[in-house]
Enzyme design. Structure first.
Site, mmCIF file in Angstrom:
data_model
loop_
_atom_site.group_PDB
_atom_site.id
_atom_site.type_symbol
_atom_site.label_atom_id
_atom_site.label_comp_id
_atom_site.label_asym_id
_atom_site.label_seq_id
_atom_site.Cartn_x
_atom_site.Cartn_y
_atom_site.Cartn_z
ATOM 1 N N ARG A 228 39.658 -54.439 9.127
ATOM 2 C CA ARG A 228 39.470 -54.077 10.475
ATOM 3 C C ARG A 228 39.396 -52.627 10.961
ATOM 4 O O ARG A 228 40.479 -51.935 10.279
ATOM 5 C CB ARG A 228 40.108 -54.842 11.444
ATOM 6 N N HIS A 276 29.791 -52.657 7.976
ATOM 7 C CA HIS A 276 30.443 -54.134 8.135
ATOM 8 C C HIS A 276 29.733 -55.134 7.475
ATOM 9 O O HIS A 276 29.010 -56.020 8.036
ATOM 10 C CB HIS A 276 30.559 -54.505 9.665
HETATM 11 P P1 NDP Z 1 43.963 -65.022 5.362
HETATM 12 O O1 NDP Z 1 44.198 -65.570 6.690
HETATM 13 O O2 NDP Z 1 43.477 -66.029 4.352
HETATM 14 O O3 NDP Z 1 44.816 -64.023 4.647
HETATM 15 C C1 NDP Z 1 45.460 -63.116 5.363
HETATM 16 C C2 NDP Z 1 46.532 -62.429 4.197
HETATM 17 O O4 NDP Z 1 47.170 -61.460 5.136
HETATM 18 C C3 NDP Z 1 47.729 -63.388 3.968
HETATM 19 O O5 NDP Z 1 48.020 -63.046 2.757
HETATM 20 C C4 NDP Z 1 48.649 -63.029 4.895
HETATM 21 O O6 NDP Z 1 50.165 -63.134 4.374
HETATM 22 C C5 NDP Z 1 48.571 -61.531 4.872
HETATM 23 N N1 NDP Z 1 49.319 -61.079 6.117
HETATM 24 C C6 NDP Z 1 48.810 -61.300 7.444
HETATM 25 N N2 NDP Z 1 49.847 -60.607 8.270
HETATM 26 C C7 NDP Z 1 50.515 -60.016 7.514
HETATM 27 C C8 NDP Z 1 51.643 -58.923 7.685
HETATM 28 N N3 NDP Z 1 52.199 -58.650 8.875
HETATM 29 N N4 NDP Z 1 52.308 -58.625 6.655
HETATM 30 C C9 NDP Z 1 52.105 -58.665 5.451
HETATM 31 N N5 NDP Z 1 50.820 -59.618 5.131
HETATM 32 C C10 NDP Z 1 50.240 -60.280 6.060
HETATM 33 O O7 NDP Z 1 42.624 -63.905 5.952
HETATM 34 P P2 NDP Z 1 41.244 -63.891 4.986
HETATM 35 O O8 NDP Z 1 41.769 -63.275 3.654
HETATM 36 O O9 NDP Z 1 40.387 -64.836 5.018
HETATM 37 O O10 NDP Z 1 40.704 -62.464 5.965
HETATM 38 C C11 NDP Z 1 41.392 -61.228 5.976
HETATM 39 C C12 NDP Z 1 40.785 -60.409 6.928
HETATM 40 O O11 NDP Z 1 39.499 -59.993 6.371
HETATM 41 C C13 NDP Z 1 40.153 -61.138 8.237
HETATM 42 O O12 NDP Z 1 40.961 -61.463 8.978
HETATM 43 C C14 NDP Z 1 39.176 -60.125 8.657
HETATM 44 O O13 NDP Z 1 39.517 -58.936 9.511
HETATM 45 C C15 NDP Z 1 38.514 -59.354 7.058
HETATM 46 N N6 NDP Z 1 37.312 -59.800 6.917
HETATM 47 C C16 NDP Z 1 36.392 -58.816 6.850
HETATM 48 C C17 NDP Z 1 35.164 -58.892 6.445
HETATM 49 C C18 NDP Z 1 34.110 -57.850 6.450
HETATM 50 O O14 NDP Z 1 32.864 -58.039 5.929
HETATM 51 N N7 NDP Z 1 34.636 -56.718 6.350
HETATM 52 C C19 NDP Z 1 34.611 -60.300 6.256
HETATM 53 C C20 NDP Z 1 35.605 -61.248 6.274
HETATM 54 C C21 NDP Z 1 36.907 -60.984 6.743
HETATM 55 P P3 NDP Z 1 50.225 -64.764 3.929
HETATM 56 O O15 NDP Z 1 49.625 -65.223 2.879
HETATM 57 O O16 NDP Z 1 51.961 -64.565 3.629
HETATM 58 O O17 NDP Z 1 50.116 -65.381 5.020
HETATM 59 C C1 OXD Z 2 34.437 -61.860 9.547
HETATM 60 C C2 OXD Z 2 33.679 -60.524 9.380
HETATM 61 O O1 OXD Z 2 35.412 -61.852 10.001
HETATM 62 O O2 OXD Z 2 32.280 -60.625 9.285
HETATM 63 O O3 OXD Z 2 33.951 -62.941 9.236
HETATM 64 O O4 OXD Z 2 34.250 -59.544 9.554
#
Ligand code: NDP
Ligand code: OXD
Length: 313
Positions: A228, A276
């Site tokens: 983000r 994006h």
């Molecule tokens: P998940 O919830 O599956 O994974 C999040 C990961 O981040 C987990 O490994 C989690 O740790 C880790 N995490 C969260 N908080 C912390 C912290 N404080 N310290 C260390 N690690 C942390 O999310 P997704 O993988 O599905 O998606 C991640 C992000 O990608 C979305 O929230 C979105 O913002 C972004 N995204 C962007 C897109 C784009 O087109 N640019 C499309 C889709 C998503 P743990 O495993 O221990 O819980």
């Molecule tokens: C999502 C994205 O969060 O597109 O799905 O960023």
């Protein structure tokens, strides 16, 4: 046909919402899916499928049991105090993770193979070769090892990169050195040649891409931010790029989207701007995932695992 219609509540443009409606309906013909303007009896609705619905739009659905987001990131939903306190399930779709992994590989390979430098040279009609570097000698650190991060990190491993990963809780992943928690961050990013951000936006992760972190990267490192925009302290990145302490940044997400026309990133020679698109929800695969979730709920009342409100993701 189930007696309780499913609500589709979005702020998408009408033609796009219609496409979603068609795909969702095709994936679950046994269900009746209606949009906000078609609701006759709000109390009959138990499930809402949502994509950034107008604020307060779900306030009067008193019998809602759970909410399914059409997007993966849920920071805006969790911040919306008008949403009822019921499970909010984000989109978990293998096709979305695969799309993200492809973008990560494209961005990482692009900078690893110096495409950013060759593009700059092309603009000046400079023909100059650079020595090749093996993926074995290139460390990539992936922040976030969730649905997006794990598949992306594994794809990088398959290309021979030295991959490190960072998450909140401990992970054991094949051929990936993993680190966790605030204490593990410095070691995870230490001497990384390429830093990839795939974290969710939370109070803990906001502004994490800052000089505090960049100072540990390898000289000439590159950044790939696909999480983000608010993860990034723009001034710190610009300082590092302008002082050549960082070579290039590939940015897909921004604090303000669309990126304003006068933003310095548009014309910065060391920045690649993507609109994006790192992983765009595919209505076909997402509808199939959502249909499965809804069938499980209809059959045995099982609600998919929701986001953790206190963790913020
Ligand atoms: P998940 O919830 O599956 O994974 C999040 C990961 O981040 C987990 O490994 C989690 O740790 C880790 N995490 C969260 N908080 C912390 C912290 N404080 N310290 C260390 N690690 C942390 O999310 P997704 O993988 O599905 O998606 C991640 C992000 O990608 C979305 O929230 C979105 O913002 C972004 N995204 C962007 C897109 C784009 O087109 N640019 C499309 C889709 C998503 P743990 O495993 O221990 O819980
Ligand atoms: C999502 C994205 O969060 O597109 O799905 O960023």
């Amino acid at each position: 046909m189930n007696d309780s219609p499913i609500l589709l509540a979005t702020s998408l443009a009408a033609p796009l919402e219609k496409i979603w409606l068609q795909h969702l309906q095709a994936a679950m013909p046994e269900e009746k899916i209606i949009t906000l303007d078609q609701v006759q009896d709000a109390s009959a609705i138990e499930i809402a499928l949502i994509a950034n619905p107008p604020a307060g739009a779900l306030g009067h659905f008193s019998n809602l049991k759970w909410i399914q987001s059409l997007w993966a990131g849920v920071e805006n939903l969790l911040a919306d105090k008008t949403l009822p306190d019921i499970p909010i399930c984000r989109l978990i779709d293998p096709d979305l993770s695969q799309a993200m992994a492809e973008t990560v590989v494209a961005a990482v390979m692009g900078v690893h193979r110096y495409f950013d430098i060759f593009k700059a040279q092309q603009q000046k009609k400079i023909w100059a070769q650079l020595p090749s570097r093996s993926t074995r000698d290139c460390q990539v650190t992936v922040l976030g090892l969730g649905e997006m991060g794990r598949v992306s990190a594994a794809s990088l491993v398959s290309l021979g990169f030295v991959v490190k990963g960072w998450s909140r809780s401990k992970k054991t992943l094949k051929n990936i050195e993993t680190y966790q928690g605030a204490d593990g961050l410095r070691e995870a990013v230490d001497r990384a040649d390429i830093l990839v951000n795939l974290l969710p936006l939370t109070d803990q992760t906001k502004g994490i891409l800052s000089r505090n972190l960049y100072q540990y990267l390898a000289p000439d490192a590159c950044l790939v931010n696909l999480g983000r925009g608010a993860h990034l302290i723009e001034a710190d990145l610009l300082e590092y790029l302008d002082k050549s302490r960082m070579r290039h940044a590939v940015l897909d997400v921004f604090s303000i989207e669309p990126l304003p026309e006068d933003h310095v990133f548009w014309e910065h020679p060391r920045v690649t701007v993507l609109p994006h698109i790192a992983a765009t929800t595919n209505p076909v695969s997402a509808s199939s995932v959502i249909a499965k979730n809804i069938r499980l709920y209809r059959q045995n009342g099982m609600i998919p695992v929701g986001c953790n409100r206190s963790l913020g993701y």
